[in-house]
Design a protein around this motif. Structure first.
Motif, short mmCIF file in Angstrom:
data_model
loop_
_atom_site.label_atom_id
_atom_site.label_comp_id
_atom_site.label_asym_id
_atom_site.label_seq_id
_atom_site.Cartn_x
_atom_site.Cartn_y
_atom_site.Cartn_z
N ILE A 1 -2.51 4.93 9.33
CA ILE A 1 -2.11 4.16 10.37
C ILE A 1 -1.12 3.15 9.83
CG2 ILE A 1 -4.54 3.90 10.94
CD1 ILE A 1 -4.55 1.29 9.62
N ASP A 2 -0.42 2.36 10.90
CA ASP A 2 0.32 1.24 10.56
C ASP A 2 1.60 1.41 9.88
OD1 ASP A 2 0.18 -1.47 10.81
OD2 ASP A 2 -0.45 -2.23 9.02
N GLU A 3 2.11 2.79 9.81
CA GLU A 3 3.48 2.64 9.14
C GLU A 3 4.65 2.17 9.72
OE1 GLU A 3 7.42 4.38 8.14
OE2 GLU A 3 6.52 4.29 10.43
N GLU A 4 4.73 1.60 10.92
CA GLU A 4 5.66 0.80 11.71
C GLU A 4 5.48 -0.61 11.33
OE1 GLU A 4 7.85 2.87 12.64
OE2 GLU A 4 7.15 4.47 13.54
N SER A 5 4.37 -1.10 10.52
CA SER A 5 4.47 -2.30 10.48
C SER A 5 4.16 -2.81 8.89
CB SER A 5 3.30 -2.96 11.40
OG SER A 5 3.48 -4.54 11.28
N GLU A 6 2.71 -2.99 8.82
CA GLU A 6 2.68 -3.62 7.42
C GLU A 6 2.03 -2.27 6.43
OE1 GLU A 6 -0.30 -6.18 8.94
OE2 GLU A 6 0.71 -8.16 8.27
N HIS A 7 2.17 -1.11 6.66
CA HIS A 7 1.81 -0.03 5.67
C HIS A 7 0.32 -0.12 5.23
CE1 HIS A 7 6.19 1.25 5.97
NE2 HIS A 7 6.20 -0.10 6.13
N ARG A 8 -0.31 -0.41 6.26
CA ARG A 8 -2.10 -0.76 5.59
C ARG A 8 -2.67 0.68 5.34
NH1 ARG A 8 -5.07 -5.54 7.53
NH2 ARG A 8 -3.53 -7.14 8.05
N GLY A 9 -2.17 1.75 6.13
CA GLY A 9 -2.67 2.94 5.71
C GLY A 9 -2.34 3.73 4.79
N SER A 10 -0.89 3.70 4.44
CA SER A 10 -0.62 4.28 2.99
C SER A 10 -1.06 3.48 1.84
CB SER A 10 0.98 4.45 2.99
OG SER A 10 1.21 5.54 3.46
N MET A 11 -1.09 1.99 2.02
CA MET A 11 -1.56 1.10 1.10
C MET A 11 -3.21 1.38 0.66
SD MET A 11 0.16 -1.62 0.07
CE MET A 11 -0.53 -3.06 -0.20
N ALA A 12 -3.79 2.09 1.64
CA ALA A 12 -5.26 2.17 1.34
C ALA A 12 -5.34 3.56 0.77
CB ALA A 12 -6.05 2.39 2.68
N MET A 13 -4.63 4.43 0.43
CA MET A 13 -4.74 5.59 -0.12
C MET A 13 -5.17 5.62 -1.55
SD MET A 13 -1.39 8.07 1.24
CE MET A 13 -0.17 7.42 0.39
N LYS A 14 -4.86 4.57 -2.42
CA LYS A 14 -5.20 4.38 -3.72
C LYS A 14 -6.80 4.17 -3.68
CE LYS A 14 -3.20 1.71 -7.30
NZ LYS A 14 -2.09 0.64 -7.62
N PRO B 1 -1.08 -10.45 3.38
CA PRO B 1 -0.43 -11.09 1.85
C PRO B 1 -0.23 -9.65 1.11
CG PRO B 1 -2.16 -12.56 2.59
CD PRO B 1 -2.32 -11.19 3.45
N PRO B 2 -1.16 -8.55 0.82
CA PRO B 2 -0.94 -7.62 0.21
C PRO B 2 0.61 -6.91 0.20
CG PRO B 2 -3.12 -7.53 0.79
CD PRO B 2 -2.39 -8.61 1.61
N ILE B 3 0.94 -6.90 1.43
CA ILE B 3 2.06 -5.75 1.61
C ILE B 3 3.41 -6.73 1.08
CG2 ILE B 3 2.45 -6.41 4.12
CD1 ILE B 3 3.33 -3.20 2.31
N LYS B 4 3.26 -8.14 1.41
CA LYS B 4 4.25 -8.98 0.81
C LYS B 4 4.53 -8.99 -0.47
CE LYS B 4 3.80 -12.76 4.51
NZ LYS B 4 3.98 -14.13 4.81
N GLU B 5 3.32 -8.81 -1.37
CA GLU B 5 3.52 -8.97 -2.70
C GLU B 5 3.77 -7.72 -3.21
OE1 GLU B 5 0.00 -9.27 -5.90
OE2 GLU B 5 -0.35 -10.71 -4.03
N ARG B 6 3.38 -6.47 -2.50
CA ARG B 6 3.97 -5.21 -3.14
C ARG B 6 5.35 -4.89 -2.91
NH1 ARG B 6 5.10 -0.26 -1.84
NH2 ARG B 6 4.22 1.56 -3.46
N GLY B 7 5.51 -5.02 -1.41
CA GLY B 7 7.06 -4.79 -0.92
C GLY B 7 6.97 -3.25 -0.96
N LEU B 8 8.15 -2.87 -0.45
CA LEU B 8 8.56 -1.41 -0.02
C LEU B 8 9.71 -0.88 -0.79
CD1 LEU B 8 8.61 -1.88 3.87
CD2 LEU B 8 6.72 -1.06 2.44
N LEU B 9 9.14 -0.18 -1.92
CA LEU B 9 9.86 0.02 -3.37
C LEU B 9 10.90 1.38 -2.68
CD1 LEU B 9 6.93 -0.44 -5.68
CD2 LEU B 9 8.55 -2.04 -4.78
N PRO B 10 11.82 1.45 -3.73
CA PRO B 10 12.59 2.91 -3.69
C PRO B 10 11.76 3.92 -4.29
CG PRO B 10 13.36 1.20 -5.40
CD PRO B 10 12.50 0.50 -4.79
#
Ligand SMILES: [Zn+2]
Length: 384
Positions: free
Chosen positions: A130-143, A289-298
């Motif tokens: 889910i959520d790739e177009e916004s806060e990336h919560r779906g990919s954040m949850a994979m861990k 907050p978690p996505i702000k903290e992690r960011g979108l990395l190269p």
């Protein structure tokens, strides 16, 4: 079903970011029909990632994991966004390219491979997020989901090119506070807009690090000053200024490093002590907050691994031409697979990414078919 039928079915299920439940449940049942074990995972409230796995003999991690995002941007001005229209070798619809085609190709490749009733050596896996177009919560949850695999394929559109990396992106908001005064006596105030512009010029003039990729060349990060706001009236000293940057990062750069660099630049400007400068990671649609903290990395694929050249060779054989290897200036979620999960990953998918998010979003059907053929071979390559 053919890949075209699969993609039409997916387009007909609206799945704007935040409303991914129906499509997740559809994919759950579709992968179950194919004989896969499935799992829905609540990555945000009432919003589910779908994981599907066809078990191989070896019960350790899967040989390959296909990754696709289920959400789309809103229809905006698109006519008939959810009634897929086929014409001239193309299919129109919201999400056709971005990125239901990639998911449809995965389903078709699974179906084709599994219809032979072979038992693969290694398991074959898919994750729809889910959520790739916004806060990336779906990919954040994979861990938290414990996702793992020998190799990953991000199925976002690449025009059948071979994507080996992406830049990161840091949305930076620079807020400057000064002191207002009447415009006839500007020396009594501290002008935040003037300071903001000076600082923006300073940071944008600094040379950003160059990263060299073998076989591709040099890539470099960038700053875009996208929006600036400030002041109250022409005859008042501007007491506030807000500047938004889209800072793109190359491998080795970090979000914290970007903030630190701006802070250091500000310290060298000799500004009045009364001026207050805040630097933060901010995007209008980011409240989590978690996505702000992690960011979108190269991210970059480890090209030294032998399976990468084998995979490239296989792609070219199936396509019948030499697919171009590239590193994108844009961002994609291979970041999470590579950086969070340690899964070596490439991006390869059907469709022209220039069509993403437009009112004229369509997919080239021939690419969909070719991509399906490549995915079938990828399954054999990694799982047999
Ligand atoms: Zn996408």
């Amino acid at each position: 079903m053919t890949p075209l039928e699969e993609v039409k079915k997916l387009i007909a299920i609206p799945s704007v970011t935040g409303e991914e439940e129906e499509i997740a449940r559809y994919l759950e049942s579709r992968f179950q029909q194919l004989g896969c074990k499935t799992r829905l995972y609540e990555a945000a409230k009432n919003r589910y990632n779908i994981y599907a796995e066809y078990p191989g003999r070896d019960k350790s991690r899967p040989g390959v994991l296909f990754h696709g995002h289920m959400d789309t941007v809103p229809p905006y001005g698109m006519p008939n966004p959810y009634s897929p229209d086929v014409n001239n070798g193309r299919v129109w619809g919201r999400g056709s390219v971005d990125q239901k085609a990639g998911i449809a190709a995965v389903i078709s490749a699974f179906e084709d491979y599994l219809s032979s009733s072979r038992t693969p050596e290694k398991s074959i896996a898919f994750i729809g997020v889910i959520d790739e177009e916004s806060e990336h919560r779906g990919s954040m949850a994979m861990k938290e989901m414990g996702i793992d695999a020998d190799f990953g394929i991000v199925t976002e559109p690449t025009d059948l090119k071979f994507g080996i990396g992406c830049k990161g992106t840091a949305p930076v908001l620079l807020s400057v506070k000064g002191r207002a005064a009447h415009g006839c006596r500007p020396w009594l105030g501290v002008n935040a807009v003037v300071a903001g512009i000076k600082l923006a010029e300073k940071i944008m003039s600094e040379e950003l690090p160059i990263y060299t990729i073998e076989g591709i060349g040099d890539v470099q990060g960038s700053y875009n000053l996208g929006k600036i706001e400030g002041g109250n009236a022409y005859n008042i000293v501007a007491d506030r200024c807000a500047i938004w940057f889209d800072r793109r990062l190359t491998p080795g750069e970090t979000q914290a490093g970007v903030v630190e660099d701006i802070r250091k630049a500000a310290d060298t400007m000799g500004f009045s002590d009364e001026l207050k400068i805040d630097i933060e990671i901010a995007r209008p649609d980011w409240n989590w907050p978690p996505i702000k903290e992690r960011g979108l990395l190269p991210a970059i694929t480890d090209m030294s691994r032998p399976e990468v050249s084998g995979l490239k060779k296989l792609c070219d054989e199936v396509l019948g031409f030499e697919s171009r290897v590239y590193f994108t200036d844009g961002y994609n979620e291979m970041d999470f697979l590579i950086n969070d999960l340690g899964i070596n990953t490439i991006q390869f998918g059907p469709g022209d990414s220039a069509r993403c998010h437009t009112d004229d979003e369509y997919l080239d059907i021939e690419q969909l078919q070719k991509c399906t053929d490549v995915y079938k071979k990828i399954i054999s390559f990694f799982c047999e």
